[in-house]
Design an enzyme around this catalytic site. Sequence first.
Site, short mmCIF file in Angstrom:
data_model
loop_
_atom_site.label_atom_id
_atom_site.label_comp_id
_atom_site.label_asym_id
_atom_site.label_seq_id
_atom_site.Cartn_x
_atom_site.Cartn_y
_atom_site.Cartn_z
N GLN A 60 0.82 -1.22 0.00
CA GLN A 60 0.00 0.00 0.00
C GLN A 60 0.85 1.27 0.00
OE1 GLN A 60 -3.08 -0.21 3.00
NE2 GLN A 60 -3.85 -2.17 2.25
N HIS A 274 -6.75 -2.36 15.35
CA HIS A 274 -7.60 -1.16 15.33
C HIS A 274 -8.48 -1.02 16.59
CE1 HIS A 274 -6.10 -0.24 11.43
NE2 HIS A 274 -6.69 -1.26 10.85
N ASP A 321 0.71 0.29 9.08
CA ASP A 321 -0.50 -0.06 8.33
C ASP A 321 -0.42 0.28 6.85
OD1 ASP A 321 -3.05 -0.85 7.71
OD2 ASP A 321 -4.09 0.39 9.14
#
Lengths: 429, 429
Positions: A60, A274, A321
């Site tokens: 990502q 989370h 993340d």
Amino acid sequence: MTVLQADLTWTGRRFARNQQVRIEDGRIQAMGKLGLEVDVRLERRALLPGFVNAHSHAFQRALRGRGETFPNGRGSFWTWREAMYQLVESLTWKEFKSVCTHAFTEMRAAGITTVGEFHYLHHLRDDDYALDALVIEAAREAGIRIVLLNAYYNTGGIGAGGAGVGSIGQPLTGAQLRFRSKSVDAYWKQMDRLDDAVDGDLVRLGTVVHSVRAASKGDITVLHREAKKRGLVFHMHIEEQKLEIEQCERAYGLRPMQLLLDIGELDFGTTLVHCTHTDPGDMAVVRGCKARACLCPLTEANLGDGLADLASVGPSCLGTDSNARISMLEEMRWLEYGQRLRRMERGALRDEAGEVAPSLLRAATETGADALGIKAGRIEEGCLADFVAIDLDAPTLSGWTDETLAATLVCGAAEEAIADTCVGGQWSA
Amino acid sequence: MTVLQADLTWTGRRFARNQQVRIEDGRIQAMGKLGLEVDVRLERRALLPGFVNAHSHAFQRALRGRGETFPNGRGSFWTWREAMYQLVESLTWKEFKSVCTHAFTEMRAAGITTVGEFHYLHHLRDDDYALDALVIEAAREAGIRIVLLNAYYNTGGIGAGGAGVGSIGQPLTGAQLRFRSKSVDAYWKQMDRLDDAVDGDLVRLGTVVHSVRAASKGDITVLHREAKKRGLVFHMHIEEQKLEIEQCERAYGLRPMQLLLDIGELDFGTTLVHCTHTDPGDMAVVRGCKARACLCPLTEANLGDGLADLASVGPSCLGTDSNARISMLEEMRWLEYGQRLRRMERGALRDEAGEVAPSLLRAATETGADALGIKAGRIEEGCLADFVAIDLDAPTLSGWTDETLAATLVCGAAEEAIADTCVGGQWSA
């Protein structure tokens, strides 16, 4: 054998002077005032345990600066996910490998010596698992320790039916096909194949169920049980978005965390990523099981997830993340700052001594190591010889004293203050 | 005359290629595809306007990493203020000068070319104003453009009496005596003395009332009016803490912002710092007057102030305030991220084109320049030749395109991506 000595060494609570660290075979054999001849004198340096990044999706990193325009009005986690899926559909193996290597290299520059890579983008085509080995190769090339948190991803969403139909998940579509585990058996077969890459030290495996969106309750149950049997840590995304909670309640009559607790297997090896909107009562049970949360302040802010209540979530580890930015120092301060903004008071994560910096450093080191099941994150006998060397002459730290250095670093500095990192006794510079 | 050309140049909305910037006498004379011979080719660089830091207390840089322990339990803005007062009482002139010079130097490394120094620590002893000249000297030494926002500080708190007694403020005590303006006349006398240091370009003055805590309504009225007459900008801290609002309501029957609006003089030259808890109706009136807010995301988070609602606050400038960390890039992203956390959606500060980065860059440049009354913050004819050169090879920016560079920088990078800064045509490197 090597004996290291920096000006200051982190003991887990404070910086101490005149500490020697004896290293052999990539591990710390002793730490303290050892009276040994020093082989490596780290002048104008303070020694911290290497940071442990407990939650990353390296690929990502390719989205950095993308998905930050909103031509159709306000965005959300879900519109961002569409951008991520577009990336997933277009990535070649070469781009995938390159972006992972780059992300891991950037992590080392940010003081990260171990990454927990929550890996769910497995296939180039047709369930070939071609990308799994590439992640491990990328980590080797970047010289970072990796725990490959290999993800089970079987359904494209929680079953749309009424209560009790929850076990029938939605089919995978589009980009999600690149994430697919066809079955629990297929998952463990691939884990067995990956086991050859494990060398005990630099590469390890962990078990992941992506989320309650990606697996049935039955599959979560057997995966968690088998992971425990194999001595693997277990990670899962949970309750980052309210929509997930609503969908889960509709399908199962339970919130995602209740569903997990219902399985009744949570333990010290379990890390829940989370917990942004987790009910305090559920969280209390999770903490009672010795499981922990992993928070990702930069990503949770970037995605507009919201702020978890750490008074109920408790001591957490940290992850970069989405890697929209890779900075454990920024993650640390915003872990505390988010709570300050939420409560409108200061010192949210203070320890018994009233200090905040040791708690934040613990999140970035010890708790992350616990989450990944490795003996690291501490400068102690038996731990992996992973370090961050802080540059005591960095202008951003100027004015530090032995007592204030930790807070000065955590509040006031970024990567310019990181002089070097060491993985298993090997320095990068 | 010098003609600059970087690979990319910021137009206020996007990065453009093949742009030349013609500089003469420290100002931009022209920008665009000028067809001129290039004197300075900035290879692998993108050119931004220099960042404008609209709100700083340079001396508070000495508190970095201090006041971050809470032995007596949770802290607040007010317990932090006690730590700040302790610093104020102990600072020698040498320490004061040194910490200011250091803070301004750190600002330049963070891309800041102009600082609005909200200066209220005036005296070494007995109203000597000894520290005013030192701030200006420190800025000169660091090579940063300064607007000395010189503060009026006359009372130690809002009058404790009932409604209508508001004009009788509490006396200054302890550390506050180092802030004192004995009277409005004494304030302007000192402003006149400081006027000698003004050179129009590198050093300018602005008017400040510290807060409704530090001045009566009558004094605020005459100070704002005189500032306007003299063509000086006017800044004031406002509604950062709920307690200030309560005290003001008790004393005046008005919230601080209502009190200011009651004076009826707010205009484009007025900047109101924080507005954390400002009523949306009051804020709408402020915006109607063309006055603006200045937000300080890192400080407001560190101090546990809370998150302003930018939907009502509107386009703001940015300040590093307490200088616990000096990073305009981090300020920019957390201006947006704070709103994402508040609203649980993404793209809070998107412009008409749906982009976020241009709004954030505008806050860090144009709006700051407007707040300080200087022609800067834009790469345009007539503006000061103040620039930040971005290193296009910074690993944290890797993957950028012309379209995504701004968002990549704002979301993903920090000071390592800043190659150099330029003030009035003079590069620092």
